[in-house]
Motif scaffolding. Structure first.
Motif, PDB file in Angstrom:
ATOM      1  N   ARG A  92       0.909  -1.204   0.012  1.00  0.00           N
ATOM      2  CA  ARG A  92      -0.149  -0.115  -0.079  1.00  0.00           C
ATOM      3  C   ARG A  92       0.863   1.352  -0.026  1.00  0.00           C
ATOM      4  NH1 ARG A  92      -5.302   0.108   1.360  1.00  0.00           N
ATOM      5  NH2 ARG A  92      -6.413  -2.139   1.550  1.00  0.00           N
ATOM      6  N   VAL A  95       2.830   1.517  -3.868  1.00  0.00           N
ATOM      7  CA  VAL A  95       1.745   1.749  -5.006  1.00  0.00           C
ATOM      8  C   VAL A  95       1.724   3.108  -5.679  1.00  0.00           C
ATOM      9  CG1 VAL A  95      -0.672   1.750  -5.788  1.00  0.00           C
ATOM     10  CG2 VAL A  95       0.375   0.066  -4.712  1.00  0.00           C
ATOM     11  N   PRO A  96       1.594   4.248  -4.791  1.00  0.00           N
ATOM     12  CA  PRO A  96       1.642   5.730  -5.122  1.00  0.00           C
ATOM     13  C   PRO A  96       2.944   5.881  -5.979  1.00  0.00           C
ATOM     14  CG  PRO A  96       0.843   5.676  -2.649  1.00  0.00           C
ATOM     15  CD  PRO A  96       1.138   4.272  -3.342  1.00  0.00           C
ATOM     16  N   GLU A 128      -9.673   2.430  -5.253  1.00  0.00           N
ATOM     17  CA  GLU A 128      -9.359   3.385  -4.257  1.00  0.00           C
ATOM     18  C   GLU A 128      -8.142   4.262  -4.358  1.00  0.00           C
ATOM     19  OE1 GLU A 128      -7.651   2.949   0.309  1.00  0.00           O
ATOM     20  OE2 GLU A 128      -8.857   1.505  -0.571  1.00  0.00           O
ATOM     21  N   TYR A 129      -7.035   3.417  -5.097  1.00  0.00           N
ATOM     22  CA  TYR A 129      -5.667   4.182  -5.218  1.00  0.00           C
ATOM     23  C   TYR A 129      -5.654   4.781  -6.806  1.00  0.00           C
ATOM     24  CZ  TYR A 129      -3.620   2.365  -1.011  1.00  0.00           C
ATOM     25  OH  TYR A 129      -3.261   2.502   0.316  1.00  0.00           O
ATOM     26  N   MET A 131      -5.050   3.325  -9.604  1.00  0.00           N
ATOM     27  CA  MET A 131      -4.033   2.654 -10.147  1.00  0.00           C
ATOM     28  C   MET A 131      -4.138   2.946 -11.810  1.00  0.00           C
ATOM     29  SD  MET A 131      -3.314  -0.713  -7.818  1.00  0.00           S
ATOM     30  CE  MET A 131      -2.153  -1.274  -8.847  1.00  0.00           C
TER      31      MET A 131
END
Length: 189
Positions: A92, A95-96, A128-129, A131
Motif C-alpha cells: 500500500r 503503490v503511489p 481506491e488508489y 491505479m
C-alpha cells in the motif's frame, strides 16, 4: 432477590467480563499488526510445480475478467512486474510511487501488477488508489510467477524490471523507492 436471580446475574456478569477480556486481547493484537506491520510479507504458493514458459514473453497473465494475456503483449522498452496484495501494508505504501513512475515515463515503460487476493478486493484497491497500470491474478500461478520473475524468497512486495531484450535486469524484495525505480529504468532506456 432469590438465589436463582443472583446466579443468573452473576453468570451474565462473568460472561460479559470474559467477552470483554477476549475482545481486548484481539484488539491489542490487531493494533500491534496495524501499528507495526512487517516490512516484507511472504506469499504462500498455492500451486504445485509447473512447466516454465519458454521465454518471459510467453508468461501467461490472467486479467481480472479471466482473460489470458502474455507478457509479450506489451511492447514498451521496459516492463516492471510488481507482486502485491491489497492486505499487504508495505504494498500500500509502494503503490503511489509506481503510479507516479507510470505517469512520468508514459509509453517508455509498462508496470504490470501481479496481485494476490480476490477479484473484488483487487478491484476495490485499484479504484481506491486510482491505479494507472493493469493488475493480474497471481493466486493460481504464484509458484510459476515467483520462479520466472526470480522472487526466490516469495516476498511481497517484490519488483522485477525487464529490459528491451526481455531479460530480467533488476529485482528487489520489499518496498522499492521511486528514486531506485527511476535509476533502474534510466539505465535501461
Amino acid at each position: 432477590m432469590t438465589d436463582l436471580a443472583i446466579n443468573r446475574k452473576t453468570r451474565v456478569t462473568i460472561f460479559l467480563g470474559l467477552v470483554s477480556i477476549i475482545a481486548g486481547i484481539a484488539l491489542f493484537q490487531l493494533s500491534e499488526l496495524w501499528l507495526n506491520p512487517p516490512e516484507i510479507r511472504s506469499a504462500e504458493p498455492t500451486q504445485a510445480p509447473f512447466d516454465a514458459p519458454a521465454s518471459l514473453e510467453a508468461v501467461p497473465l490472467i486479467d481480472l475478467k479471466g482473460q489470458t494475456h502474455t507478457l509479450g503483449n506489451w511492447k514498451q522498452p521496459v516492463l516492471i512486474v510488481n507482486f502485491w496484495a491489497p492486505w499487504c501494508a508495505p504494498c500500500r505504501r509502494e503503490v503511489p510511487d509506481l503510479i507516479a513512475l507510470q505517469l512520468e515515463y508514459g509509453d517508455q515503460i509498462q508496470i504490470l501488477g501481479l496481485a494476490l487476493d480476490s477479484v473484488e478486493n483487487i478491484e476495490s484497491f485499484i479504484d481506491e488508489y486510482q491505479m494507472n497500470y493493469p493488475s493480474f491474478l497471481a493466486n493460481q500461478h504464484i509458484a510459476m510467477y515467483s520462479a520466472v520473475f526470480e522472487n526466490k524468497s516469495g516476498t511481497l512486495p517484490f519488483t522485477a524490471i525487464i529490459g528491451r531484450d526481455r531479460k530480467i535486469r533488476f529485482t528487489h524484495s520489499g518496498i522499492i523507492s521511486l528514486q531506485t525505480l527511476r535509476q533502474q529504468v534510466s539505465k535501461l532506456l
